[in-house]
Design an enzyme around this catalytic site. Structure first.
Site, short mmCIF file in Angstrom:
data_model
loop_
_atom_site.label_atom_id
_atom_site.label_comp_id
_atom_site.label_asym_id
_atom_site.label_seq_id
_atom_site.Cartn_x
_atom_site.Cartn_y
_atom_site.Cartn_z
N GLY A 1 41.97 35.01 43.07
CA GLY A 1 42.02 33.56 43.00
C GLY A 1 41.00 32.90 42.10
N GLY B 1 38.58 38.30 44.32
CA GLY B 1 39.75 39.01 43.83
C GLY B 1 40.57 38.15 42.90
CE1 TYR C 1 36.91 29.42 42.80
CE2 TYR C 1 37.01 28.82 45.12
CZ TYR C 1 37.07 28.46 43.78
OH TYR C 1 37.30 27.16 43.44
CG ASP D 1 28.98 42.79 38.69
OD1 ASP D 1 29.55 41.68 38.67
OD2 ASP D 1 29.41 43.78 38.06
CG HIS E 1 30.86 37.72 40.96
ND1 HIS E 1 32.08 38.25 40.61
CD2 HIS E 1 29.93 38.60 40.49
CE1 HIS E 1 31.89 39.39 39.97
NE2 HIS E 1 30.60 39.63 39.88
CG ASP E 2 35.36 33.90 40.34
OD1 ASP E 2 35.18 35.13 40.35
OD2 ASP E 2 36.32 33.34 40.91
#
Length: 126
Positions: A38, A36, A34, A100, A54-55
């Protein structure tokens, strides 16, 4: 592809450098399933789980009309490793800033496993 880097990534990078000064932010740019590029499968460890959260946080931010998390800049402060999102942010900016901020704090608390850097996404992230 030589596209410009999304503006927000610079701020996220600086947040990571605030909470994890000992590592290059590049160490987090291609980690697990996850962090970066992916976004599928089961997170490989706690750090990868930080990125999955975060995603998901960015996906929720996108529900705000006109909110594009990767391009949204915000106002924040880093003081001695502590991050604060400032009050001047609108709903989108405040949400993205918090995504973030929480991820950068999560990164600081998660062990880093070199074996999970630049893994084979096809093999390990189905």
């Amino acid at each position: 592809s030589n596209r410009p880097m999304p503006l927000n990534i610079y701020q996220f990078k600086n947040m990571i450098q605030c909470t994890v000064p000992s590592r290059s932010w590049w160490d987090f740019a291609d980690y697990g399933c996850y962090c970066g590029r992916g976004g599928s499968g089961t997170p490989v460890d706690d750090l990868d789980r930080c990125c999955q959260v975060h995603d998901n946080c960015y996906n929720q931010a996108q529900e705000i009309t006109g909110c594009r998390p990767k391009w949204k800049t915000y106002t924040y402060e880093c003081s001695q490793g502590t991050l604060t999102c400032k009050g001047r942010n609108n709903a989108c900016a405040a949400t993205v800033c918090d995504c973030d901020r929480l991820a950068a704090i999560c990164f600081a608390g998660a062990p880093y496993n070199d074996n999970n850097y630049n893994i084979d996404l096809k093999a390990r992230c189905q």
